[in-house]
Write a protein that holds these residues in place. Structure first.
Motif, PDB file in Angstrom:
ATOM      1  N   ILE A 131      -6.726  20.447 -24.951  1.00  0.00           N
ATOM      2  CA  ILE A 131      -6.941  20.472 -23.500  1.00  0.00           C
ATOM      3  C   ILE A 131      -5.978  21.504 -22.898  1.00  0.00           C
ATOM      4  O   ILE A 131      -4.771  21.252 -22.814  1.00  0.00           O
ATOM      5  N   PRO A 132      -6.491  22.677 -22.524  1.00  0.00           N
ATOM      6  CA  PRO A 132      -5.610  23.684 -21.929  1.00  0.00           C
ATOM      7  C   PRO A 132      -5.246  23.271 -20.499  1.00  0.00           C
ATOM      8  O   PRO A 132      -6.118  22.987 -19.691  1.00  0.00           O
ATOM      9  N   ALA A 133      -3.956  23.237 -20.222  1.00  0.00           N
ATOM     10  CA  ALA A 133      -3.505  22.774 -18.898  1.00  0.00           C
ATOM     11  C   ALA A 133      -2.266  23.556 -18.458  1.00  0.00           C
ATOM     12  O   ALA A 133      -1.404  23.024 -17.767  1.00  0.00           O
TER      13      ALA A 133
ATOM     14  N   PRO B  14      -9.968  20.553 -18.202  1.00  0.00           N
ATOM     15  CA  PRO B  14      -9.839  19.394 -17.313  1.00  0.00           C
ATOM     16  C   PRO B  14     -10.435  19.577 -15.921  1.00  0.00           C
ATOM     17  O   PRO B  14     -10.635  18.602 -15.207  1.00  0.00           O
ATOM     18  N   ASP B  15     -10.769  20.811 -15.532  1.00  0.00           N
ATOM     19  CA  ASP B  15     -11.411  21.046 -14.224  1.00  0.00           C
ATOM     20  C   ASP B  15     -12.737  20.314 -14.090  1.00  0.00           C
ATOM     21  O   ASP B  15     -13.148  19.963 -12.995  1.00  0.00           O
ATOM     22  N   ASP B  16     -13.438  20.167 -15.200  1.00  0.00           N
ATOM     23  CA  ASP B  16     -14.780  19.590 -15.163  1.00  0.00           C
ATOM     24  C   ASP B  16     -14.739  18.096 -15.453  1.00  0.00           C
ATOM     25  O   ASP B  16     -14.189  17.680 -16.471  1.00  0.00           O
TER      26      ASP B  16
ATOM     27  N   TYR C 261      -1.839  28.374 -13.652  1.00  0.00           N
ATOM     28  CA  TYR C 261      -1.124  28.255 -12.375  1.00  0.00           C
ATOM     29  C   TYR C 261      -1.911  27.479 -11.316  1.00  0.00           C
ATOM     30  O   TYR C 261      -1.340  27.065 -10.307  1.00  0.00           O
ATOM     31  N   GLY C 262      -3.214  27.353 -11.503  1.00  0.00           N
ATOM     32  CA  GLY C 262      -4.018  26.640 -10.499  1.00  0.00           C
ATOM     33  C   GLY C 262      -3.963  27.310  -9.146  1.00  0.00           C
ATOM     34  O   GLY C 262      -3.830  26.648  -8.106  1.00  0.00           O
ATOM     35  N   THR C 263      -4.110  28.625  -9.122  1.00  0.00           N
ATOM     36  CA  THR C 263      -3.912  29.373  -7.859  1.00  0.00           C
ATOM     37  C   THR C 263      -4.957  29.013  -6.801  1.00  0.00           C
ATOM     38  O   THR C 263      -4.667  29.095  -5.610  1.00  0.00           O
ATOM     39  N   ARG C 264      -6.139  28.577  -7.243  1.00  0.00           N
ATOM     40  CA  ARG C 264      -7.174  28.257  -6.251  1.00  0.00           C
ATOM     41  C   ARG C 264      -6.820  27.027  -5.423  1.00  0.00           C
ATOM     42  O   ARG C 264      -7.432  26.770  -4.409  1.00  0.00           O
ATOM     43  N   PHE C 265      -5.845  26.267  -5.891  1.00  0.00           N
ATOM     44  CA  PHE C 265      -5.466  25.047  -5.167  1.00  0.00           C
ATOM     45  C   PHE C 265      -4.183  25.198  -4.362  1.00  0.00           C
ATOM     46  O   PHE C 265      -3.709  24.219  -3.778  1.00  0.00           O
TER      47      PHE C 265
ATOM     48  N   ARG D 187       3.548  24.450 -25.805  1.00  0.00           N
ATOM     49  CA  ARG D 187       3.828  25.272 -24.619  1.00  0.00           C
ATOM     50  C   ARG D 187       3.229  26.661 -24.758  1.00  0.00           C
ATOM     51  O   ARG D 187       3.330  27.289 -25.812  1.00  0.00           O
ATOM     52  N   GLN D 188       2.614  27.095 -23.690  1.00  0.00           N
ATOM     53  CA  GLN D 188       2.163  28.481 -23.583  1.00  0.00           C
ATOM     54  C   GLN D 188       3.210  29.165 -22.697  1.00  0.00           C
ATOM     55  O   GLN D 188       3.371  28.795 -21.538  1.00  0.00           O
ATOM     56  N   LYS D 189       3.921  30.119 -23.271  1.00  0.00           N
ATOM     57  CA  LYS D 189       5.060  30.672 -22.526  1.00  0.00           C
ATOM     58  C   LYS D 189       4.635  31.648 -21.440  1.00  0.00           C
ATOM     59  O   LYS D 189       5.267  31.762 -20.404  1.00  0.00           O
TER      60      LYS D 189
HETATM   61  P1  UTP Z   1      -8.686  27.990 -14.819  1.00  0.00           P
HETATM   62  O1  UTP Z   1      -8.875  29.402 -14.522  1.00  0.00           O
HETATM   63  O2  UTP Z   1      -9.628  27.004 -14.234  1.00  0.00           O
HETATM   64  O3  UTP Z   1      -7.232  27.478 -14.378  1.00  0.00           O
HETATM   65  O4  UTP Z   1      -8.572  27.766 -16.385  1.00  0.00           O
HETATM   66  P2  UTP Z   1      -6.062  28.185 -13.639  1.00  0.00           P
HETATM   67  O5  UTP Z   1      -5.848  29.561 -14.134  1.00  0.00           O
HETATM   68  O6  UTP Z   1      -4.907  27.235 -13.725  1.00  0.00           O
HETATM   69  O7  UTP Z   1      -6.597  28.106 -12.144  1.00  0.00           O
HETATM   70  P3  UTP Z   1      -6.872  29.239 -11.058  1.00  0.00           P
HETATM   71  O8  UTP Z   1      -8.086  29.987 -11.562  1.00  0.00           O
HETATM   72  O9  UTP Z   1      -5.630  30.069 -10.958  1.00  0.00           O
HETATM   73  O10 UTP Z   1      -7.136  28.444  -9.825  1.00  0.00           O
HETATM   74  C1  UTP Z   1      -9.193  26.682 -17.073  1.00  0.00           C
HETATM   75  C2  UTP Z   1      -8.152  25.832 -17.791  1.00  0.00           C
HETATM   76  O11 UTP Z   1      -7.384  26.635 -18.672  1.00  0.00           O
HETATM   77  C3  UTP Z   1      -6.007  26.474 -18.458  1.00  0.00           C
HETATM   78  C4  UTP Z   1      -5.862  25.951 -17.043  1.00  0.00           C
HETATM   79  O12 UTP Z   1      -4.709  25.149 -16.912  1.00  0.00           O
HETATM   80  C5  UTP Z   1      -7.155  25.171 -16.818  1.00  0.00           C
HETATM   81  O13 UTP Z   1      -7.011  23.817 -17.189  1.00  0.00           O
HETATM   82  N1  UTP Z   1      -5.322  27.756 -18.702  1.00  0.00           N
HETATM   83  C6  UTP Z   1      -5.732  28.883 -18.067  1.00  0.00           C
HETATM   84  C7  UTP Z   1      -4.263  27.784 -19.579  1.00  0.00           C
HETATM   85  O14 UTP Z   1      -3.882  26.746 -20.175  1.00  0.00           O
HETATM   86  N2  UTP Z   1      -3.614  28.961 -19.788  1.00  0.00           N
HETATM   87  C8  UTP Z   1      -3.984  30.113 -19.169  1.00  0.00           C
HETATM   88  O15 UTP Z   1      -3.349  31.169 -19.423  1.00  0.00           O
HETATM   89  C9  UTP Z   1      -5.071  30.064 -18.293  1.00  0.00           C
END
Ligand code: UTP
Length: 287
Positions: free
Chosen positions: A8-10, A130-132, A13-17, A102-104
């Motif tokens: 589960i990639p998490a 996890p977005d979906d 930065y979640g910039t859209r939020f 960790r993804q650095k």
């Molecule tokens: P998203 O593009 O939806 O997440 O990537 P984001 O980059 O956090 O959000 P925005 O676009 O800036 O709003 C889908 C999933 O991949 C993970 C994110 O955490 C998300 O769960 N992801 C994305 C990583 O783990 N590493 C990354 O370098 C990019």
């Protein structure tokens, strides 16, 4: 082919939020009464997954705490005889064996998945974004796993989109194989309606054979410097067939603010404990 592990990639930065995600992980934003990521973890657990690697980064500790034990809280709930809450708190911890990687540097989804290579250890594995949130008669990941086991290949979940959707998602060129199953003959990222091969979009669930890791390593970063998983799947396709599976059920894309709101409302209307009061409230709103 037995699939026991999920990634589960998490780490993003979640910039859209923003600003909501400035100091808290997007994956911990709450839909009804659970953080987003718990929906994916429950789906994985309900699909027979035993080990889950969550890809995290700085500022994501709330995710680790959420799936960890909290003995003080458990003791407190016990003393107050709040057994229902106690059971729920304990259940979360036992959903799977959790691993954190960790993804650095946030170099894209493909790069995030590559971080799990050692964890995966040469087996086929599932990836859940996890977005979906999927609401399906059979858990979406289970549907994919069944197809992957049948075809002994990588399978990506597909959803039908409208013209607007072709601007948001990767679109495949499908070759029909069986009911709901397509061989992926090509794919194009966010083509728009004029250039789209079909209305079949790649959404947030995948099962990969371990050869995906070499494909990710061979993938050039895009113009933003990110390694996109779609580009890696294109390379994988040159080595072995990749299939798409049109899942059965409903999907809520909670990855941006409006999608999150729509997902929350739709799910609230389906929850027996909220539905009646919430429906009455919506009816009374002066639209
Ligand atoms: P998203 O593009 O939806 O997440 O990537 P984001 O980059 O956090 O959000 P925005 O676009 O800036 O709003 C889908 C999933 O991949 C993970 C994110 O955490 C998300 O769960 N992801 C994305 C990583 O783990 N590493 C990354 O370098 C990019």
């Amino acid at each position: 082919m037995k699939i026991r592990k999920a990634v589960i990639p998490a780490a993003g930065y979640g910039t859209r939020f923003l600003p909501a995600t400035k100091a808290q992980p997007k994956e911990m934003l709450t839909v009804l009464d659970k953080p987003l990521i718990q929906y994916s973890v429950e789906e994985a657990a309900g699909s027979g997954i035993e080990h889950i690697a969550v890809i995290v980064s700085r500022g994501k500790d709330a995710i680790l705490d959420h799936f960890d034990r909290n003995p003080e809280l458990e003791q407190f709930l016990k003393e107050k005889q709040k057994f229902e809450q106690l059971h729920e708190v304990e259940r979360i911890t036992g959903l799977a064996e959790f691993h954190y990687i960790r993804q650095k540097e946030m170099l894209g989804l493909g790069h995030a998945i590559l971080m799990a290579e050692e964890f995966v250890g040469g087996e086929p594995f599932a990836v859940l974004l996890p977005d979906d949130i999927f609401d399906c008669p059979v858990p979406c990941t289970q549907q994919l796993i069944t197809a992957a086991e049948q075809y002994e290949a990588s399978v990506i979940v597909l959803g039908r989109v409208d013209a607007e959707g072709t601007k948001k998602y990767g679109i495949i060129k499908p070759h029909p194989i069986a009911d709901r199953v397509f061989r992926v003959d090509d794919m194009i990222e966010k083509p728009g309606p004029e250039r789209a091969f079909s209305d079949l979009a790649i959404i947030g669930r995948y099962v990969f054979t371990p050869e995906i890791f070499q494909a990710i390593r061979d993938t050039e970063p895009d113009h933003r410097g990110e390694i996109q998983i779609t580009d890696a799947i294109k390379l994988l396709r040159q080595e072995q067939p990749v299939y798409g599976y049109l899942f059965e059920g409903t999907r809520h894309d909670c990855g941006d603010k409006i999608g999150f709101l729509k997902g929350s409302v739709s799910l609230a209307l389906k929850r027996p404990d909220y539905a009646a009061e919430f429906r009455a409230f919506l009816r009374d709103i002066d639209l």
